[in-house]
Design an enzyme around this catalytic site. Structure first.
Site, PDB file in Angstrom:
ATOM      1  N   LEU A   1      32.826  50.261  38.583  1.00 43.76           N
ATOM      2  CA  LEU A   1      34.021  49.458  38.804  1.00 43.76           C
ATOM      3  C   LEU A   1      34.802  50.146  39.915  1.00 43.76           C
ATOM      4  O   LEU A   1      35.121  51.331  39.828  1.00 43.76           O
ATOM      5  CB  LEU A   1      34.857  49.396  37.516  1.00 43.76           C
ATOM      6  CG  LEU A   1      35.880  48.266  37.359  1.00 43.76           C
ATOM      7  CD1 LEU A   1      35.222  46.896  37.515  1.00 43.76           C
ATOM      8  CD2 LEU A   1      36.577  48.355  36.019  1.00 43.76           C
ATOM      9  N   ASP A   2      35.086  49.413  40.995  1.00 47.20           N
ATOM     10  CA  ASP A   2      35.762  49.999  42.154  1.00 47.20           C
ATOM     11  C   ASP A   2      37.105  50.619  41.768  1.00 47.20           C
ATOM     12  O   ASP A   2      37.769  50.136  40.841  1.00 47.20           O
ATOM     13  CB  ASP A   2      36.005  48.931  43.228  1.00 47.20           C
ATOM     14  CG  ASP A   2      34.718  48.407  43.846  1.00 47.20           C
ATOM     15  OD1 ASP A   2      33.703  49.129  43.774  1.00 47.20           O
ATOM     16  OD2 ASP A   2      34.729  47.292  44.389  1.00 47.20           O
TER      17      ASP A   2
END
Length: 319
Positions: free
Chosen positions: A48-49
């Protein structure tokens, strides 16, 4: 012959369904959780960025063996596309590369949704973890290179408009493995002739976990240290009570809800853990299954195949 060093940490197993905050990277989150639990081993089930928030399932101990099943699960995202600008990273992090004064009407955006629903071809962003000739695309992009990333097949179960404004639209999407929401914003912006990028992104679900499983870093820290913000150095030698934080773990077996479940006796569990097949008893027991999981007293024993009424273990779990 060198002796193997003793593993550091506790042999704790289970899933932490972390509500990752904006600004924290996935690797950083795993390190934090591993430290809080003093776990021997940890890993996550899908990056997840840092600019995104939401569900980051983190596996501890034996649960790391079930990571592929969670990675393959459907995911739900809530995201905001800001219209009028395309950026190098397809989100807020990169500089503007194209801009437009045009803004789409809600009816235009809604008319576009069927094109992005079902099985479609999608080109990942330049700033992605895709490997090109052995190198990560984002490393090449940071060096100023523009690389040709081939489109690949993805599946989008649904794409809905949650809210539409003058300069942005909020969507919710349910999608399969490998989908890049940033690419979706980029492509829709181009189709609408106005450009677009992700302004906000939150992962709401990763199958089989739900928002009810969410736990925050603050909740984990409170369970680990109580009212103290950090451990007291004077108490470093004192035994640590992990019961409160361990209670926040989701059982390892929860990751395998997608597989047929077979309950076995303690004796059968012992045989399975030694790598031996066992006869599956019970009226509702499947006769054949390419993959199934065996449990004893609710605890995961093994993943294996069922052939002619026998469970044959392929991957066993420590009890």
């Amino acid at each position: 012959m060198a002796r193997r060093g003793k593993k550091k940490g506790r042999p704790v197993s289970g899933w932490v369904v972390l509500d990752k905050p904006v600004g924290m990277g996935s690797t950083e989150a795993v390190s934090k959780i591993k430290w809080l639990f003093q776990a021997e081993k940890a890993g996550h089930a899908g990056t997840l960025d840092p600019l995104a928030s939401g569900m980051l399932p983190i596996a501890l101990g034996e649960a790391t063996k079930t990571v592929p099943y969670v990675q393959d699960g459907a995911k739900v995202y809530r995201f905001t596309v800001a219209w009028g600008e395309e950026r190098s990273t397809d989100d807020l992090e990169g500089p503007v590369t194209n801009s437009s004064d045009r803004r789409p009407a809600e009816a235009e955006v809604r008319a576009l949704l069927p094109k992005y629903t079902g099985v479609i071809m999608q080109t990942p962003p330049q700033f992605s973890a895709i490997k090109i000739a052995g190198e990560r695309a984002y490393d090449l992009a940071r060096e100023g290179e523009t690389v040709d990333i081939p489109a690949r097949e993805i599946e989008i179960g649904r794409l809905d408009i949650v809210e539409h404004g003058a300069d942005k639209t909020v969507f919710e999407i349910e999608c399969g493995k490998g989908t890049y929401v940033r690419s979706l914003a980029r492509d829709m912006g181009r189709d609408l002739g106005c450009f677009g990028h992700i302004a906000e992104l939150r992962r709401v679900e990763v199958e089989p976990f739900t928002p009810e499983d969410f736990v925050t870093v603050a909740e984990l820290e409170a369970a680990r240290f109580g009212d103290k913000a950090e451990p007291n150095p004077d108490e470093a030698e004192a035994p640590i009570d992990f019961s409160a934080i361990d209670a926040l773990l989701v059982e390892t077996a929860a990751a395998l809800d997608c597989l047929p479940q077979v309950a076995v006796s303690d004796d059968a569990a012992t045989k399975i853990r030694l790598g031996n097949p066992v006869i599956i008893r019970g009226r509702d027991a499947p006769v054949e299954a390419e993959e199934a999981c065996a449990t004893a007293r609710g605890k995961l024993v093994a993943i294996g195949a069922i052939e002619q009424g026998m469970f044959k273990p392929k991957r066993v779990f420590v009890g």
